[in-house]
Design an enzyme around this catalytic site. Structure first.
Site, PDB file in Angstrom:
ATOM      1  CB  CYS A  42      -0.791  -0.049   1.108  1.00  0.00           C
ATOM      2  SG  CYS A  42      -2.483   0.980   1.058  1.00  0.00           S
ATOM      3  CG  HIS A  50      -3.244  -3.686   3.475  1.00  0.00           C
ATOM      4  ND1 HIS A  50      -2.110  -2.945   3.950  1.00  0.00           N
ATOM      5  CD2 HIS A  50      -3.688  -2.566   2.543  1.00  0.00           C
ATOM      6  CE1 HIS A  50      -2.525  -1.455   4.079  1.00  0.00           C
ATOM      7  NE2 HIS A  50      -3.286  -1.806   2.959  1.00  0.00           N
ATOM      8  CD  GLU A  87      -0.384  -5.741   6.136  1.00  0.00           C
ATOM      9  OE1 GLU A  87      -0.468  -5.788   4.918  1.00  0.00           O
ATOM     10  OE2 GLU A  87      -0.739  -4.239   6.123  1.00  0.00           O
TER      11      GLU A  87
END
Lengths: 84, 223
Positions: B84, B194, B196
């Site tokens: 991002c 994302h 994560e």
């Protein structure tokens, strides 16, 4: 000095499009080719360094063109379309 | 092996990134004002709003002392993953091709997206299957990947597009549905969604873990 930064011609400019749609909705007709950019005003000791400042930080030459204008409005330098 | 996760003023996803890294290896947060990469083996540039997104997304962070070290690390072949805002920073730093423009809708979008894996012979996708769909959340306002025609053709010819939005899921207007792109050397990779945030079954998908595991496995293969 002023640095005028605008989206490169042909690049998707959703801000410009949104403004172009909004104006007729308010009754302003005959508006086209709206582009929204950025204005950077700055005092510099050595204006000759401005193009380098633009290329390195103020502008992303991949997506933006810039124009350097002295505060009285006279164009000093421009890089419109320079990086094709 | 150990991941280094960068933290700038305005970064907000570094703790999730650290936790994701720790599921596959060690991880440590690195502060933007330091130059020392503390001997980490891979770098994650996480998401957020570094330096308030002032001027342009990623434009200021790119010149932080830590980023100068990361640029050297990348030039020496070290693996760097940008997520991002991290992707935006790596593009501004010239480590990745192209630039990120505002979403075509001009709106912040937060949604789960499917990403199609285009290549698996890379340090970032070797734990994936060719053509596999990864379910990963995306949340951004400035995620429309763009490159001028010639650069885009070059990127495609080199096989640098590792992830694309699945059919009908390109919500931000990215050119050619590009969701994630690597550099020519293949050791720097950035994506808007994302991974994560997709590492625990509790939040619906663990597909993001595959990217972190890929980095670990590619490093292990070289030791």
């Amino acid at each position: 000095m002023r640095v005028l930064v605008r989206p490169k011609a042909g690049i998707l400019d959703p801000q410009g499009q949104a403004v172009e749609r909004a104006l007729p909705a308010l009754g302003f007709e005959g508006v086209s080719q709206v582009h929204v950019g950025r204005l950077v005003e700055l005092e510099v000791a050595d204006p000759a360094q401005l193009p380098a400042m633009c290329e390195k930080l103020l502008v992303n030459p991949l997506i933006e063109d810039y124009e350097i204008v002295s505060i009285d409005g006279a164009p000093a330098a421009s890089a419109a379309g320079a990086a094709g | 092996m150990k991941f280094g996760v960068l933290r700038f003023p305005g970064t907000c996803d570094e703790v999730d990134a650290q936790l994701a890294c720790e599921r596959v290896a060690g991880a440590e947060i690195l502060w933007h004002g330091d130059r020392d990469l503390k001997g980490v083996d891979a770098i994650v540039v996480p998401g957020g709003f570094s330096y308030g997104d002032y001027l342009r997304v990623g434009a200021i962070a790119r010149f932080s002392p830590l980023m100068e070290s990361v640029i050297d690390f990348a030039r020496e072949g070290g693996p760097v993953l940008g997520i991002c805002n991290g992707f935006q920073i790596l593009c501004e730093a010239g480590l990745l091709p192209g630039a990120l423009l505002p979403n075509r809708t001009l709106r912040f979008v937060c949604r789960q997206v499917d990403l199609r894996v285009e290549r698996t012979d890379t340090p970032f996708t070797n734990a994936c299957e060719q053509g596999e769909l990864l379910s990963i959340p995306a949340k951004h306002t400035t995620g429309c990947w763009y490159a001028p025609k010639q650069l885009h053709e070059q990127v495609e010819a080199n096989g640098q597009v590792l992830l694309r939005y699945a059919d009908g899921q390109n919500f931000n207007g990215s050119l050619a549905d590009v969701a994630g792109v690597c550099n020519e050397a293949g050791n720097v990779f950035g994506l808007m969604p994302h991974p994560e945030h997709a590492v625990d079954p509790l939040t619906g998908s663990t597909d993001g873990l595959k990217l972190f595991a890929s980095i670990r496995d590619s490093l292990a293969a070289h030791v």
